[in-house]
Design a protein around this motif. Sequence first.
Motif, PDB file in Angstrom:
ATOM      1  N   TYR A   1      -6.259   4.975  -0.878  1.00 20.05           N
ATOM      2  CA  TYR A   1      -4.731   4.801  -1.110  1.00 20.05           C
ATOM      3  C   TYR A   1      -4.653   3.767  -2.470  1.00 20.05           C
ATOM      4  CZ  TYR A   1      -6.577   0.387   0.965  1.00 20.05           C
ATOM      5  OH  TYR A   1      -7.437  -0.760   1.267  1.00 20.05           O
TER       6      TYR A   1
ATOM      7  N   SER B   1      -2.046   6.215   2.845  1.00 19.22           N
ATOM      8  CA  SER B   1      -3.344   6.873   2.759  1.00 19.22           C
ATOM      9  C   SER B   1      -3.360   8.273   2.751  1.00 19.22           C
ATOM     10  CB  SER B   1      -4.403   6.120   3.361  1.00 19.22           C
ATOM     11  OG  SER B   1      -4.134   6.474   4.966  1.00 19.22           O
TER      12      SER B   1
ATOM     13  N   LEU C   1       0.810  -1.270  -0.034  1.00 18.48           N
ATOM     14  CA  LEU C   1       0.117  -0.035  -0.078  1.00 18.48           C
ATOM     15  C   LEU C   1       0.859   1.363   0.052  1.00 18.48           C
ATOM     16  CD1 LEU C   1      -2.000  -2.268   1.451  1.00 18.48           C
ATOM     17  CD2 LEU C   1      -2.912  -0.497   2.435  1.00 18.48           C
ATOM     18  N   THR C   2       0.271   2.252  -0.652  1.00 16.11           N
ATOM     19  CA  THR C   2       0.763   3.595  -0.649  1.00 16.11           C
ATOM     20  C   THR C   2       0.384   4.169   0.936  1.00 16.11           C
ATOM     21  OG1 THR C   2      -0.944   4.817  -1.677  1.00 16.11           O
ATOM     22  CG2 THR C   2       1.026   4.132  -2.923  1.00 16.11           C
TER      23      THR C   2
END
Length: 193
Positions: free
Chosen positions: A187, A116, A113-114
Amino acid sequence: MCSTETIGNTLNPSERQILLKLAHDSIRHGLEQNSPLHPDGKDYPESLQVTRAVFVTLQRHGKLRGCIGHLEAIQPLLQDVCENAYSAAFRDPRFSPLGADELADLDLHISVLTPSVPMSFTGEEDLIRQLQPGVDGLIMEDGMRRGTFLPSVWEQLPTPAVFLRQLKLKAGLTPDYWSDSLTVRRYHTESFP
C-alpha cells in the motif's frame, strides 16, 4: 509521499489542516472526557467523509510516543483520524497513556492509506527486487502471524533486505523465515504534515 496516481484523491492543504486539528482536538477531548472526539460529518467537506484507512503517529522530542491505525478502511476519514489519534495517545500498549503535560511537545503525523494490493513473487529475492524504498508500505502475513510497516519506516530501515527482515520480526517470524504460504500486500500513503 505518493503521486496522485497511486494515492487516488489527494487532500488539499485546507483538508490536511482540518484533519490535524481534529486529531489534536480528539487527544484534548480524551484528556478531558476519556473518549475520542466524535465530529458531526455534516460540518466538514465531503472529501473528509469518504471511507479511508488512517494511521496516526505521535512523537515527542523526535521519539515515537504512539502509533495506531487501521489497515482497511472501515469508517469516514475524519472519524478514523479522531479515533486513531485518541488510541495512539491513550491505548498504544507500548506506552503509558499520554499526560496533559506532554501535549505541548507532541508532534502528530497522519498517514492516509491506499487500499492494499497483493504482491506476486517467486521467492524472497524476487520480493526484495520489487520493493520501492520510501514508497511502499507492506503487510506481511503467514497463518496467524501478521505485521505491517508504513512507508515512513524506510527512514530507519533504508534497504529492502533489512526492511523485510525487520518486518518478519515484527510479524513474530524469524529474520530468515520463508514459506510458500507467506503473503505480502503493498500500500502507499499520503502522509502529513
